[in-house]
Scaffold this motif. Structure first.
Motif, PDB file in Angstrom:
ATOM      1  N   SER A   1       9.853   3.382   1.295  1.00  0.00           N
ATOM      2  CA  SER A   1       8.567   2.783   0.935  1.00  0.00           C
ATOM      3  C   SER A   1       8.763   1.983  -0.349  1.00  0.00           C
ATOM      4  N   LYS A   2       7.733   1.235  -0.694  1.00  0.00           N
ATOM      5  CA  LYS A   2       7.782   0.465  -1.937  1.00  0.00           C
ATOM      6  C   LYS A   2       7.859   1.448  -3.097  1.00  0.00           C
ATOM      7  N   PRO A   3       8.738   1.197  -4.059  1.00  0.00           N
ATOM      8  CA  PRO A   3       8.803   2.089  -5.217  1.00  0.00           C
ATOM      9  C   PRO A   3       7.509   1.985  -6.026  1.00  0.00           C
ATOM     10  N   HIS A   4       7.049   3.110  -6.529  1.00  0.00           N
ATOM     11  CA  HIS A   4       5.831   3.109  -7.328  1.00  0.00           C
ATOM     12  C   HIS A   4       6.121   2.502  -8.694  1.00  0.00           C
ATOM     13  N   ASP A   5       5.223   1.618  -9.112  1.00  0.00           N
ATOM     14  CA  ASP A   5       5.338   1.036 -10.449  1.00  0.00           C
ATOM     15  C   ASP A   5       4.734   2.004 -11.452  1.00  0.00           C
ATOM     16  N   PHE A   6       5.372   2.113 -12.596  1.00  0.00           N
ATOM     17  CA  PHE A   6       4.847   2.950 -13.650  1.00  0.00           C
ATOM     18  C   PHE A   6       4.228   2.067 -14.709  1.00  0.00           C
ATOM     19  N   PRO A   7       3.157   2.540 -15.357  1.00  0.00           N
ATOM     20  CA  PRO A   7       2.545   1.714 -16.398  1.00  0.00           C
ATOM     21  C   PRO A   7       3.547   1.420 -17.505  1.00  0.00           C
ATOM     22  N   PRO A   8       3.382   0.277 -18.178  1.00  0.00           N
ATOM     23  CA  PRO A   8       4.353  -0.101 -19.223  1.00  0.00           C
ATOM     24  C   PRO A   8       4.526   0.957 -20.294  1.00  0.00           C
ATOM     25  N   GLU A   9       3.435   1.688 -20.627  1.00  0.00           N
ATOM     26  CA  GLU A   9       3.577   2.680 -21.691  1.00  0.00           C
ATOM     27  C   GLU A   9       4.490   3.830 -21.285  1.00  0.00           C
ATOM     28  N   SER A  10       4.572   4.147 -19.975  1.00  0.00           N
ATOM     29  CA  SER A  10       5.485   5.214 -19.566  1.00  0.00           C
ATOM     30  C   SER A  10       6.927   4.754 -19.723  1.00  0.00           C
ATOM     31  N   LYS A  11       7.199   3.483 -19.447  1.00  0.00           N
ATOM     32  CA  LYS A  11       8.553   2.958 -19.660  1.00  0.00           C
ATOM     33  C   LYS A  11       8.866   2.961 -21.156  1.00  0.00           C
ATOM     34  N   LEU A  12       7.857   2.626 -21.969  1.00  0.00           N
ATOM     35  CA  LEU A  12       8.028   2.646 -23.408  1.00  0.00           C
ATOM     36  C   LEU A  12       8.281   4.070 -23.877  1.00  0.00           C
ATOM     37  N   GLY A  13       7.532   5.024 -23.290  1.00  0.00           N
ATOM     38  CA  GLY A  13       7.718   6.425 -23.631  1.00  0.00           C
ATOM     39  C   GLY A  13       9.128   6.882 -23.322  1.00  0.00           C
ATOM     40  N   PHE A  14       9.666   6.432 -22.201  1.00  0.00           N
ATOM     41  CA  PHE A  14      11.034   6.782 -21.854  1.00  0.00           C
ATOM     42  C   PHE A  14      12.000   6.195 -22.875  1.00  0.00           C
ATOM     43  N   ALA A  15      11.751   4.951 -23.265  1.00  0.00           N
ATOM     44  CA  ALA A  15      12.615   4.315 -24.259  1.00  0.00           C
ATOM     45  C   ALA A  15      12.520   5.058 -25.592  1.00  0.00           C
TER      46      ALA A  15
ATOM     47  N   ASN B   1       0.826  -1.219   0.000  1.00  0.00           N
ATOM     48  CA  ASN B   1       0.000   0.000   0.000  1.00  0.00           C
ATOM     49  C   ASN B   1       0.857   1.265   0.000  1.00  0.00           C
ATOM     50  N   TYR B   2       2.154   1.125  -0.227  1.00  0.00           N
ATOM     51  CA  TYR B   2       3.100   2.240  -0.328  1.00  0.00           C
ATOM     52  C   TYR B   2       3.188   3.058   0.951  1.00  0.00           C
ATOM     53  N   ASN B   3       2.996   2.428   2.107  1.00  0.00           N
ATOM     54  CA  ASN B   3       3.203   3.120   3.376  1.00  0.00           C
ATOM     55  C   ASN B   3       4.681   3.487   3.498  1.00  0.00           C
ATOM     56  N   MET B   4       4.944   4.605   4.175  1.00  0.00           N
ATOM     57  CA  MET B   4       6.326   5.003   4.459  1.00  0.00           C
ATOM     58  C   MET B   4       6.721   4.438   5.813  1.00  0.00           C
ATOM     59  N   PHE B   5       7.935   3.920   5.905  1.00  0.00           N
ATOM     60  CA  PHE B   5       8.476   3.382   7.148  1.00  0.00           C
ATOM     61  C   PHE B   5       9.721   4.190   7.485  1.00  0.00           C
ATOM     62  N   TYR B   6       9.772   4.689   8.716  1.00  0.00           N
ATOM     63  CA  TYR B   6      10.854   5.575   9.123  1.00  0.00           C
ATOM     64  C   TYR B   6      11.687   4.961  10.243  1.00  0.00           C
ATOM     65  N   CYS B   7      12.992   5.109  10.099  1.00  0.00           N
ATOM     66  CA  CYS B   7      13.931   4.736  11.155  1.00  0.00           C
ATOM     67  C   CYS B   7      14.335   6.042  11.838  1.00  0.00           C
TER      68      CYS B   7
END
Length: 177
Positions: free
Chosen positions: A121-135, A98-104
């Motif tokens: 926190s867990k890195p946010h996944d980007f939709p495949p088309e955004s990775k394609l757009g970057f490429a 759920n992308y909660n932040m955990f602090y030390c």
């Protein structure tokens, strides 16, 4: 120091107070790889603290709440440049997903009010088309570079042909006269 007895009648060690030398500890939070996280129902986080003096107070919190939870804190280990302390915290995979932040939270030795805070926190996944757009954008840069070099070769060819035609015209004019 002798152990003290808490309300639940379990021995509790008195914590020594180390005198601060004014330098702030270096705090890093480490997470297992996503592949290892996907194997279990829990996520383990590791807080590593490096400092010239031992750090005694390391706690964890979630999403910047004021509720502090102790992790499993290991005793300080002497290093070449001071001490290294490790704290391990385990949370549920559901909270991690759920992308909660955990602090030390690390309170420098001899201080109760100034703390060093590091979160993860867990890195946010980007939709495949955004990775394609970057490429594609990387490819566009490469195409622009190829177009630029192609433009330069075309321009230099025209300049060479123009100068050649000028010499041809001059020679033809001189021969005709």
């Amino acid at each position: 120091p002798s152990p003290a007895i808490g309300d639940d009648m379990t021995p509790v060690q008195d914590r020594p107070v180390h005198k601060a030398d004014g330098s702030e500890p270096i705090v890093t939070v480490h997470v297992l790889t996503e592949e290892d996280i996907n194997k279990g129902a829990e996520v383990t986080l590791v807080c590593l603290v490096s400092s010239p003096v031992p750090q005694d107070n390391i706690t964890w919190s979630e999403d910047k709440t004021n509720i502090y939870t102790d992790g499993i804190n290991f005793p300080p280990q002497k290093t070449q440049h001071g001490y290294s302390v490790t704290s391990v915290y385990t949370t549920t995979k559901e909270k991690w997903d759920n992308y909660n932040m955990f602090y030390c939270h690390v309170w420098p030795a001899g201080s109760n009010d100034s703390m060093v805070l590091r979160g993860v926190s867990k890195p946010h996944d980007f939709p495949p088309e955004s990775k394609l757009g970057f490429a594609l954008s990387c490819t566009e840069d490469a195409i622009e570079e190829d177009e630029f070099s192609s433009l330069w070769s075309t321009t230099s060819s025209f300049i060479f042909l123009f100068i050649s035609s000028l010499f041809y015209s001059m020679i033809f004019s001189l021969v005709k006269v």
